[in-house]
Design an enzyme around this catalytic site. Sequence first.
Site, PDB file in Angstrom:
ATOM      1  N   HIS A 175       0.838  -1.200   0.000  1.00  0.00           N
ATOM      2  CA  HIS A 175       0.000   0.000   0.000  1.00  0.00           C
ATOM      3  C   HIS A 175       0.872   1.249   0.000  1.00  0.00           C
ATOM      4  O   HIS A 175       1.763   1.395   0.844  1.00  0.00           O
ATOM      5  CB  HIS A 175      -0.921  -0.011   1.218  1.00  0.00           C
ATOM      6  CG  HIS A 175      -2.020  -1.007   1.091  1.00  0.00           C
ATOM      7  ND1 HIS A 175      -2.517  -1.728   2.152  1.00  0.00           N
ATOM      8  CD2 HIS A 175      -2.739  -1.408  -0.005  1.00  0.00           C
ATOM      9  CE1 HIS A 175      -3.489  -2.528   1.720  1.00  0.00           C
ATOM     10  NE2 HIS A 175      -3.626  -2.347   0.429  1.00  0.00           N
ATOM     11  N   GLU A 200       1.603   3.419   2.989  1.00  0.00           N
ATOM     12  CA  GLU A 200       2.265   2.687   4.073  1.00  0.00           C
ATOM     13  C   GLU A 200       3.743   2.511   3.720  1.00  0.00           C
ATOM     14  O   GLU A 200       4.388   1.532   4.135  1.00  0.00           O
ATOM     15  CB  GLU A 200       1.548   1.355   4.289  1.00  0.00           C
ATOM     16  CG  GLU A 200       0.067   1.584   4.649  1.00  0.00           C
ATOM     17  CD  GLU A 200      -0.776   0.310   4.650  1.00  0.00           C
ATOM     18  OE1 GLU A 200      -0.210  -0.792   4.520  1.00  0.00           O
ATOM     19  OE2 GLU A 200      -2.010   0.444   4.774  1.00  0.00           O
ATOM     20  N   HIS A 208       2.474  -3.957   6.808  1.00  0.00           N
ATOM     21  CA  HIS A 208       1.570  -2.835   6.533  1.00  0.00           C
ATOM     22  C   HIS A 208       1.616  -1.908   7.741  1.00  0.00           C
ATOM     23  O   HIS A 208       2.269  -2.185   8.747  1.00  0.00           O
ATOM     24  CB  HIS A 208       0.139  -3.349   6.347  1.00  0.00           C
ATOM     25  CG  HIS A 208      -0.070  -4.120   5.077  1.00  0.00           C
ATOM     26  ND1 HIS A 208      -0.832  -3.644   4.030  1.00  0.00           N
ATOM     27  CD2 HIS A 208       0.373  -5.350   4.685  1.00  0.00           C
ATOM     28  CE1 HIS A 208      -0.844  -4.543   3.046  1.00  0.00           C
ATOM     29  NE2 HIS A 208      -0.121  -5.591   3.417  1.00  0.00           N
ATOM     30  N   TYR A 231     -10.917 -10.188   2.216  1.00  0.00           N
ATOM     31  CA  TYR A 231     -10.475 -11.271   1.344  1.00  0.00           C
ATOM     32  C   TYR A 231      -9.499 -10.727   0.301  1.00  0.00           C
ATOM     33  O   TYR A 231      -9.248  -9.526   0.228  1.00  0.00           O
ATOM     34  CB  TYR A 231     -11.677 -11.901   0.614  1.00  0.00           C
ATOM     35  CG  TYR A 231     -12.849 -12.189   1.511  1.00  0.00           C
ATOM     36  CD1 TYR A 231     -12.843 -13.292   2.356  1.00  0.00           C
ATOM     37  CD2 TYR A 231     -13.964 -11.348   1.510  1.00  0.00           C
ATOM     38  CE1 TYR A 231     -13.921 -13.565   3.183  1.00  0.00           C
ATOM     39  CE2 TYR A 231     -15.058 -11.612   2.327  1.00  0.00           C
ATOM     40  CZ  TYR A 231     -15.027 -12.713   3.170  1.00  0.00           C
ATOM     41  OH  TYR A 231     -16.091 -12.976   3.975  1.00  0.00           O
ATOM     42  N   GLU A 284       0.797  -5.309  11.055  1.00  0.00           N
ATOM     43  CA  GLU A 284       0.399  -3.892  10.997  1.00  0.00           C
ATOM     44  C   GLU A 284       1.247  -3.104  11.995  1.00  0.00           C
ATOM     45  O   GLU A 284       0.955  -3.052  13.187  1.00  0.00           O
ATOM     46  CB  GLU A 284      -1.093  -3.749  11.329  1.00  0.00           C
ATOM     47  CG  GLU A 284      -2.024  -4.490  10.365  1.00  0.00           C
ATOM     48  CD  GLU A 284      -2.270  -3.728   9.067  1.00  0.00           C
ATOM     49  OE1 GLU A 284      -1.706  -2.625   8.879  1.00  0.00           O
ATOM     50  OE2 GLU A 284      -3.028  -4.261   8.224  1.00  0.00           O
TER      51      GLU A 284
HETATM   52 ZN   LIG Z   1      -2.007  -1.940   4.132  1.00  0.00          ZN
END
Ligand SMILES: [Zn+2]
Length: 396
Positions: free
Chosen positions: A162, A165, A307, A347, A366
């Site tokens: 991402h 991120e 992430h 998903y 995370e």
């Molecule tokens: Zn992410």
Amino acid sequence: MNIRVRRGDSFWFYSQLFSVPLSLITASNPNTNPERLQIGQIVRIPGFYVSIYTIQPGDSFWTIGQRIGASTDMIQLLNPSLNPLQLQIGQEVLIPVRVRSTIVQGGREYNSAAMANDIAMLKEIYPFMAVRTIGNSVMGKDIYELSVGTGDKRVHLNGSFHAHEWITTPVLMQTLNTYLLGLVNSEPVRGLALLPFFSSVTLSIVPNVNPDGVDLLINGLPDEEPYRSEVLAINNNSTDFSGWKANIRGVDLNNQYPAQWEEEAETKPQSPSPRDFPGYAPLTEPEAIAMADLVSESDFDRVLAYHTQGKVIFWGYQGLEPEESETIVNEFARVSGFEPIQYVESYAGFKDWFIQEFRRPGFTVELGLGENPLPIEQFDEMYEDSLGIFLASLYM
Ligand SMILES: [Zn+2]
């Protein structure tokens, strides 16, 4: 650094002379047969660079060595044509310098160019690290895989699926640098001797899955068309890209995997978007495809996708995860303080697909806490959390 083989030298001798593990010297010279060293042949010694010293009055190889922490034989090896008994004041001597700190300074804006720079420097100093391109982004940027070690256990980590991120990329790069540094200098990290991992683990890191997206966040709008116009249109003509998660075409790369992709697509944007659009079909984007191809050919035993944010670790998917996933995630939680979460209604992610296809442990880690993109002030804390999880991914 490069040295030239003398009569009687061997990898074992270099290992003793430079206090560098033999296995790392061997791995730094993959095309050299250590049993058949040729005089004059170049050998790479990891963990050092070459500097220049100018002879001062009263200098000898011994006094220079004392000053820089090297033996006279190290200096002789680098200056084979120099007669140590006839040193001239002002003469330049090559000296070996051991690297004692990390090169990667991750606590800064870290675009794909900064990463490529660091990869080149790491490769120079730690030639036993393998670097290759596993594919290219939509805009043609290289997606790098860095590999270390020769072991049967295959551990993979990646970052920046991402765009906003992107801080996960310098976290991974600095974590890797700490590992390389500790290996060469035989310095334990958090009390853990690292060298055994070199022979027990093959580590794979893709520090930046989404270089176009990361560069959009850090460098701003690209000059190149059609991307410039398309990105602006997708972002409603705003040049504030701080909420941009997707690749440069507005596809969320972590929604691209064929693991209940249709369910994910139903509830998500139906066209290119700064975030969450899973594409018009699974695996349409080159970045997602490169990662799927890498996984398919690599036989990874476990994967960790970095992430931000939340200080949680997702570790299950539809009951398909193996039992050992729970054991491993509990250790990750113990060393980081992060909370393990088994299931979440989401998903088509990379780790979902990995678990579904291979029934092996896959984790979404995370890092950090707050609103993405996380402030750079969190870097040090994220790095420390990452380091514990990274080490656990090797020894568990
Ligand atoms: Zn992410």
